[in-house]
Write a protein that holds these residues in place. Structure first.
Motif, PDB file in Angstrom:
ATOM      1  N   LYS A  71     -21.643  68.679  -8.587  1.00  0.00           N
ATOM      2  CA  LYS A  71     -22.330  68.180  -7.392  1.00  0.00           C
ATOM      3  C   LYS A  71     -23.207  69.277  -6.788  1.00  0.00           C
ATOM      4  CE  LYS A  71     -21.568  65.752  -3.011  1.00  0.00           C
ATOM      5  NZ  LYS A  71     -22.575  66.548  -2.265  1.00  0.00           N
ATOM      6  N   VAL A  72     -24.467  68.952  -6.573  1.00  0.00           N
ATOM      7  CA  VAL A  72     -25.417  69.870  -5.963  1.00  0.00           C
ATOM      8  C   VAL A  72     -25.330  69.737  -4.446  1.00  0.00           C
ATOM      9  CG1 VAL A  72     -27.891  70.338  -5.675  1.00  0.00           C
ATOM     10  CG2 VAL A  72     -26.957  69.867  -7.943  1.00  0.00           C
ATOM     11  N   PRO A  73     -25.364  70.835  -3.702  1.00  0.00           N
ATOM     12  CA  PRO A  73     -25.330  70.738  -2.241  1.00  0.00           C
ATOM     13  C   PRO A  73     -26.403  69.783  -1.712  1.00  0.00           C
ATOM     14  CG  PRO A  73     -25.115  73.027  -2.919  1.00  0.00           C
ATOM     15  CD  PRO A  73     -25.418  72.237  -4.163  1.00  0.00           C
ATOM     16  N   ASP A  74     -26.023  68.977  -0.731  1.00  0.00           N
ATOM     17  CA  ASP A  74     -26.969  68.005  -0.157  1.00  0.00           C
ATOM     18  C   ASP A  74     -28.224  68.697   0.370  1.00  0.00           C
ATOM     19  OD1 ASP A  74     -25.276  65.891  -0.731  1.00  0.00           O
ATOM     20  OD2 ASP A  74     -24.330  65.919   1.254  1.00  0.00           O
ATOM     21  N   GLU A  75     -28.039  69.912   0.898  1.00  0.00           N
ATOM     22  CA  GLU A  75     -29.181  70.637   1.460  1.00  0.00           C
ATOM     23  C   GLU A  75     -30.236  70.919   0.389  1.00  0.00           C
ATOM     24  OE1 GLU A  75     -25.504  71.862   3.844  1.00  0.00           O
ATOM     25  OE2 GLU A  75     -26.029  71.441   1.750  1.00  0.00           O
ATOM     26  N   VAL A  76     -29.785  71.192  -0.833  1.00  0.00           N
ATOM     27  CA  VAL A  76     -30.733  71.471  -1.916  1.00  0.00           C
ATOM     28  C   VAL A  76     -31.464  70.194  -2.314  1.00  0.00           C
ATOM     29  CG1 VAL A  76     -30.953  72.244  -4.313  1.00  0.00           C
ATOM     30  CG2 VAL A  76     -29.403  73.442  -2.756  1.00  0.00           C
ATOM     31  N   LEU A  77     -30.737  69.080  -2.378  1.00  0.00           N
ATOM     32  CA  LEU A  77     -31.384  67.802  -2.693  1.00  0.00           C
ATOM     33  C   LEU A  77     -32.390  67.424  -1.610  1.00  0.00           C
ATOM     34  CD1 LEU A  77     -28.370  65.685  -4.007  1.00  0.00           C
ATOM     35  CD2 LEU A  77     -30.152  66.818  -5.351  1.00  0.00           C
ATOM     36  N   ASP A  78     -32.045  67.684  -0.346  1.00  0.00           N
ATOM     37  CA  ASP A  78     -32.966  67.387   0.753  1.00  0.00           C
ATOM     38  C   ASP A  78     -34.224  68.242   0.645  1.00  0.00           C
ATOM     39  OD1 ASP A  78     -31.233  65.505   1.796  1.00  0.00           O
ATOM     40  OD2 ASP A  78     -30.328  66.874   3.247  1.00  0.00           O
ATOM     41  N   GLN A  79     -34.064  69.502   0.257  1.00  0.00           N
ATOM     42  CA  GLN A  79     -35.223  70.374   0.075  1.00  0.00           C
ATOM     43  C   GLN A  79     -36.118  69.851  -1.043  1.00  0.00           C
ATOM     44  OE1 GLN A  79     -34.117  74.528  -0.410  1.00  0.00           O
ATOM     45  NE2 GLN A  79     -32.521  74.330   1.147  1.00  0.00           N
ATOM     46  N   MET A  80     -35.493  69.370  -2.125  1.00  0.00           N
ATOM     47  CA  MET A  80     -36.272  68.864  -3.253  1.00  0.00           C
ATOM     48  C   MET A  80     -37.146  67.687  -2.838  1.00  0.00           C
ATOM     49  SD  MET A  80     -33.377  69.194  -6.234  1.00  0.00           S
ATOM     50  CE  MET A  80     -34.309  68.294  -7.467  1.00  0.00           C
ATOM     51  N   LYS A  81     -36.670  66.903  -1.895  1.00  0.00           N
ATOM     52  CA  LYS A  81     -37.446  65.754  -1.417  1.00  0.00           C
ATOM     53  C   LYS A  81     -38.689  66.201  -0.654  1.00  0.00           C
ATOM     54  CE  LYS A  81     -33.320  62.852  -1.181  1.00  0.00           C
ATOM     55  NZ  LYS A  81     -32.339  62.155  -0.307  1.00  0.00           N
ATOM     56  N   MET A  82     -38.699  67.468  -0.238  1.00  0.00           N
ATOM     57  CA  MET A  82     -39.844  67.995   0.508  1.00  0.00           C
ATOM     58  C   MET A  82     -40.859  68.679  -0.402  1.00  0.00           C
ATOM     59  SD  MET A  82     -39.110  67.090   3.553  1.00  0.00           S
ATOM     60  CE  MET A  82     -40.309  68.018   4.502  1.00  0.00           C
ATOM     61  N   TYR A  83     -40.549  68.819  -1.693  1.00  0.00           N
ATOM     62  CA  TYR A  83     -41.503  69.438  -2.621  1.00  0.00           C
ATOM     63  C   TYR A  83     -42.759  68.561  -2.750  1.00  0.00           C
ATOM     64  CZ  TYR A  83     -37.509  72.236  -4.377  1.00  0.00           C
ATOM     65  OH  TYR A  83     -36.429  73.076  -4.509  1.00  0.00           O
ATOM     66  N   PRO A  84     -43.910  69.160  -3.058  1.00  0.00           N
ATOM     67  CA  PRO A  84     -45.124  68.366  -3.312  1.00  0.00           C
ATOM     68  C   PRO A  84     -44.988  67.636  -4.649  1.00  0.00           C
ATOM     69  CG  PRO A  84     -45.547  70.685  -3.723  1.00  0.00           C
ATOM     70  CD  PRO A  84     -44.167  70.609  -3.142  1.00  0.00           C
ATOM     71  N   ILE A  85     -44.294  66.510  -4.620  1.00  0.00           N
ATOM     72  CA  ILE A  85     -43.847  65.805  -5.823  1.00  0.00           C
ATOM     73  C   ILE A  85     -44.980  65.525  -6.804  1.00  0.00           C
ATOM     74  CG2 ILE A  85     -42.806  63.663  -6.663  1.00  0.00           C
ATOM     75  CD1 ILE A  85     -40.825  65.539  -5.317  1.00  0.00           C
ATOM     76  N   ASP A  86     -46.146  65.185  -6.298  1.00  0.00           N
ATOM     77  CA  ASP A  86     -47.248  64.794  -7.179  1.00  0.00           C
ATOM     78  C   ASP A  86     -47.972  65.993  -7.787  1.00  0.00           C
ATOM     79  OD1 ASP A  86     -48.183  65.521  -4.665  1.00  0.00           O
ATOM     80  OD2 ASP A  86     -49.942  64.208  -4.781  1.00  0.00           O
ATOM     81  N   LYS A  87     -47.571  67.203  -7.413  1.00  0.00           N
ATOM     82  CA  LYS A  87     -48.269  68.392  -7.897  1.00  0.00           C
ATOM     83  C   LYS A  87     -47.362  69.372  -8.645  1.00  0.00           C
ATOM     84  CE  LYS A  87     -51.518  68.275  -3.993  1.00  0.00           C
ATOM     85  NZ  LYS A  87     -52.010  69.011  -2.798  1.00  0.00           N
TER      86      LYS A  87
END
Length: 371
Positions: A71-87
């Motif tokens: 299990k990955v920490p929720d905080e890391v998953l939340d950060q990933m959602k903030m990455y510039p996904i399309d780039k």
């Protein structure tokens, strides 16, 4: 002072993790052919870290340890959602997320044996969770938590697409993971060892290794192979495409290897997997095209395919997005990085080579007003 470009042929350390002798790859003395045909990836990870194959009880315990650490920490998953996904490339996302894992591990900077082993378990177990979570996040989907009753290989495919894979697909991923687990002192492994030789932490070592693996001359080659196959498109166009590229001295990705003169021993396993999987999917053109290119490059240049060449059509046939090929490589190779990091810690010495100076000399200082 003598120099060797790219450190080719230079022996930089001693290691008991893996060997390449007379073109034969072994992990702790076990031949890669036997491991690819018979071992689970979990057995190989245990072997790399513990210097022996596990018995039934040891493997059961190890599997449970990996499952409980996935299990990955929720905080890391939340950060990933903030990455510039399309780039952002998934390798850049993986590099950033792995670095972030250290922020949520209270033992990140502890260097005792127990702490390092726990970090090893977390890194091995959480990399596939990160890769598959990023894939789903950028599709607007929720990440899927791993199942404790699935194998490491099956869990990767399950977390990627939400479906428990068939036996052929699971076996293919397992074999690919085994083949990519370690490869002596390759660029990313050397990077990891240089990093932790300063007594930096394991997260830093793995993050540095991911940065090295990202390059197209290392882990990124298989993605480039698939881009080439997609550009060619049809078997009938392969010969003219490759011969034109060779005439223009364009590098054909997936061929040749600095330490193998008679061919990469891992390639034949991936070639057979490619044949089987493309037959199952009904897209045999990817295998046929690869074989055609193999024949041309071998005949024209004397270069044989390496592990990256046929892995491209294998991963494509499994429905894995092309820019996830290198992150999948990292999911496997982190087992070897960790083995080498642990070995470096056991008998550490700062890695600090010299460079032959080739710049100007005997220069005199010139005051600012006279420059």
């Amino acid at each position: 002072m003598s120099t060797t470009k790219g450190l080719e042929g230079v022996v930089a350390t001693t290691s008991g993790v893996s060997s390449i002798i007379d073109g034969v790859l072994t992990y702790h003395g076990y031949g890669i052919d036997d491991l690819a045909d018979y071992a689970s990836f979990e057995e190989v990870v245990y072997l790399l870290w513990n210097h022996k194959l596990p018995n039934k009880e040891e493997l059961s315990t190890f599997n449970k340890q990996l499952a409980s650490a996935a299990k990955v920490p929720d905080e890391v998953l939340d950060q990933m959602k903030m990455y510039p996904i399309d780039k952002v490339h998934p390798m850049a996302a993986l590099r950033t997320a792995v670095s972030a894992l250290a922020l949520y591990d209270e033992d990140a900077d502890e260097q005792d044996e127990t702490a390092n082993y726990q970090k090893a378990l977390k890194l091995q177990a959480q990399l596939p969770t990160i890769v598959t979570s990023f894939s789903r996040i950028r599709q607007g989907k929720d990440p899927i938590a791993p199942k404790e009753d699935l194998s490491f290989a099956a869990n990767f495919l399950y977390m990627l697409n939400g479906e428990i894979p068939d036996e052929v697909s699971e076996k293919a991923i397992n074999k690919a993971l085994v083949l990519h687990a370690d490869h002596e002192l390759n660029a990313s492994t050397f990077t990891a060892r240089v990093c932790v030789a300063t007594l930096s932490d394991m997260y830093s070592g793995v993050t540095a290794a991911i940065g090295a693996l990202k390059g197209p001359l290392h882990g990124g080659a298989n993605e480039r192979v698939m881009a080439m196959l997609s550009e060619i498109g049809q078997v009938e166009k392969a010969e003219s495409y490759i011969k034109d590229a060779l005439e223009r001295k364009v590098k054909i990705m997936g061929f040749g290897h600095r330490v193998y003169k008679d061919g990469d021993p891992r390639a034949k396993h991936l070639r057979e997997m490619s044949r089987q999987l493309t037959n199952i999917t009904g897209e045999t053109k990817w295998y046929d095209m690869s074989v055609k290119i193999d024949e041309i490059v071998t005949n024209e240049k004397g270069l044989l395919p390496n592990v990256d060449f046929y892995s491209a059509s294998v991963y494509h046939s499994l429905g894995i997005e092309h820019d996830l090929f290198t992150p999948l490589f990292a999911v496997s190779r982190v087992s070897g990085w960790i083995a080498h990091i642990l070995e470096q810690f056991e008998n550490n010495r700062l890695i600090r080579p010299r460079a032959e100076y080739t710049g100007p000399d005997h220069q005199n200082w010139v005051p600012m007003e006279k420059r």
